[in-house]
Design a protein around this motif. Sequence first.
Motif, PDB file in Angstrom:
ATOM      1  N   ILE A  91     -46.324  27.890  27.757  1.00 37.50           N
ATOM      2  CA  ILE A  91     -45.480  28.100  26.592  1.00 37.50           C
ATOM      3  C   ILE A  91     -44.048  27.801  26.993  1.00 37.50           C
ATOM      4  CG2 ILE A  91     -44.505  30.001  25.228  1.00 37.50           C
ATOM      5  CD1 ILE A  91     -47.487  31.042  25.190  1.00 37.50           C
ATOM      6  N   VAL A  95     -38.659  29.987  24.773  1.00 36.60           N
ATOM      7  CA  VAL A  95     -39.318  30.853  23.793  1.00 36.60           C
ATOM      8  C   VAL A  95     -39.738  32.161  24.448  1.00 36.60           C
ATOM      9  CG1 VAL A  95     -41.331  31.100  22.295  1.00 36.60           C
ATOM     10  CG2 VAL A  95     -40.153  28.896  22.435  1.00 36.60           C
ATOM     11  N   SER A  96     -40.422  32.036  25.593  1.00 38.59           N
ATOM     12  CA  SER A  96     -40.888  33.235  26.278  1.00 38.59           C
ATOM     13  C   SER A  96     -39.711  34.093  26.737  1.00 38.59           C
ATOM     14  CB  SER A  96     -41.750  32.831  27.479  1.00 38.59           C
ATOM     15  OG  SER A  96     -42.099  33.953  28.219  1.00 38.59           O
TER      16      SER A  96
ATOM     17  N   ARG B  72     -41.285  27.830  14.053  1.00 38.58           N
ATOM     18  CA  ARG B  72     -41.542  26.616  14.832  1.00 38.58           C
ATOM     19  C   ARG B  72     -40.483  25.558  14.575  1.00 38.58           C
ATOM     20  NH1 ARG B  72     -46.992  25.594  14.771  1.00 38.58           N
ATOM     21  NH2 ARG B  72     -48.191  27.285  15.674  1.00 38.58           N
ATOM     22  N   ALA B 118     -46.583  32.099  19.824  1.00 41.10           N
ATOM     23  CA  ALA B 118     -46.645  31.159  20.935  1.00 41.10           C
ATOM     24  C   ALA B 118     -48.079  30.974  21.415  1.00 41.10           C
ATOM     25  CB  ALA B 118     -45.761  31.655  22.084  1.00 41.10           C
ATOM     26  N   HIS B 121     -50.031  28.899  18.985  1.00 46.05           N
ATOM     27  CA  HIS B 121     -49.647  27.511  19.164  1.00 46.05           C
ATOM     28  C   HIS B 121     -50.395  26.916  20.351  1.00 46.05           C
ATOM     29  CE1 HIS B 121     -47.222  24.004  18.772  1.00 46.05           C
ATOM     30  NE2 HIS B 121     -46.680  24.129  19.966  1.00 46.05           N
TER      31      HIS B 121
END
Lengths: 308, 131
Positions: A91, A95-96, B72, B118, B121
């Motif tokens: 990922i 984002v993480s 997103r 996430a 996805h």
Amino acid sequence: MPDGNLVLLTGLLASGVRLSMAIGFAAIGKSVAERSGMINVGVEGIMLVGAFLATFGSVATGSPWGGVVLAMIGGGIMAAFHALFVIKLRINQIVSGIGLVILGLGLSGFLYRLTLGATPVEIPSFQAVKLAPLSTLPVIGPALFGQNVLAYICVALAFLVGWFLNRTAFGLQIRACGENPEAARAMGISVSRIRTACIVFGGAMAGLGGAYLAIAQINSFVEDMVARRGFLAIACVVFGRWRPVGALAAAIGFGLAEAAQIRLQTRFPNLPYQFLVMLPYLLATVALVFSSRSSVAPHALRRSALPG
Amino acid sequence: LGFQITVVGTSHGAAIYSGLRVKTLIVVAMTLSGGLAGLAGAVEVAGIQHRLEDNFAAGFGLSGIAVALIARLSPSAVPLAAILFGIFYAGAGALQRRIGLPFPLVWIVEAITIFAVAILHWANSKRTAYA
């Protein structure tokens, strides 16, 4: 120089160093993780959880060291979570990382209100250790020899980690993962395993930074107390050119600016203090603009996709 | 302009080869984004609170990033994600008033949402990769 200014300077240096160590810990850990090619923008969240766990742990065990251990374990676990997401599930690292920041903000605040929040308690914390003859040196004495144990540990760690990265075989493997993961893999190095280790180390250090803040600097837990220091640690890594000692130096530079800013507030009471609070950050931004020109970033830093 | 910005973001190299002014476009995109963030602040002050306080938008900036990630990065999905987070905020406030659950719970829920999206996805891309 008149006496008053000398006292002011002495205090400025001492508190500058004291204010910088929390960022320093996090920045040292982060420089290792980035050398292995991984970015963790979630340092802020990990530091918050570290700060809470340190407070909780030192109250529960009655010793600040208990808090330190708990904070490092907690930081390591959160970072392991990050590693699982970015390495195993691939990922996006940003984002993480943002997820971690928000998670840390929530976890620390939530747990604090559930456990310690209602009852004010005395928190066992680190006191300044004065190395007797040296700490009375004029001007630099208190800054260099009047800090608490954790600050000395932080400086020692910076040099130790720097030596480790540059002089040991494992350090070389870490750097290989950051510069050219394909080549590292071809050499039979397990890139993902090394990167996981580096991320977890970075997380433990960020937890330690949070612990410093809570039980060595401020001596209490306040919600959102890390106050963007985690993001500054990221800037320090860049500014210190991905070297642990450099990152610590950058953190100390920021700490000094912070200490100066607090003192300037009393000098210019007419100026809104928010303007002065802003200054160190402005300084960091400008410094970054200039330092990024001659960037020596690890080559694989921004590619989260790695072979196998 | 929109397409050009997308090209810069997706493939830096392709953008340079096709003669786009990459640096200018990045500055333009950043400026637009900053302007919108400023507008958000104006809405909060002028439309909801009607007064300017220190730290009036506590944590909203961070939530803004979270909303963009959950949508997103597609602007048309942003309102949905934003309303979802608005519901989280209102719900956490209500939970605190009714049964005394600490408000920071809302951040935990937000973080879990980000990770869940996430993972979804990731699962999707895995399925298409093997199909």
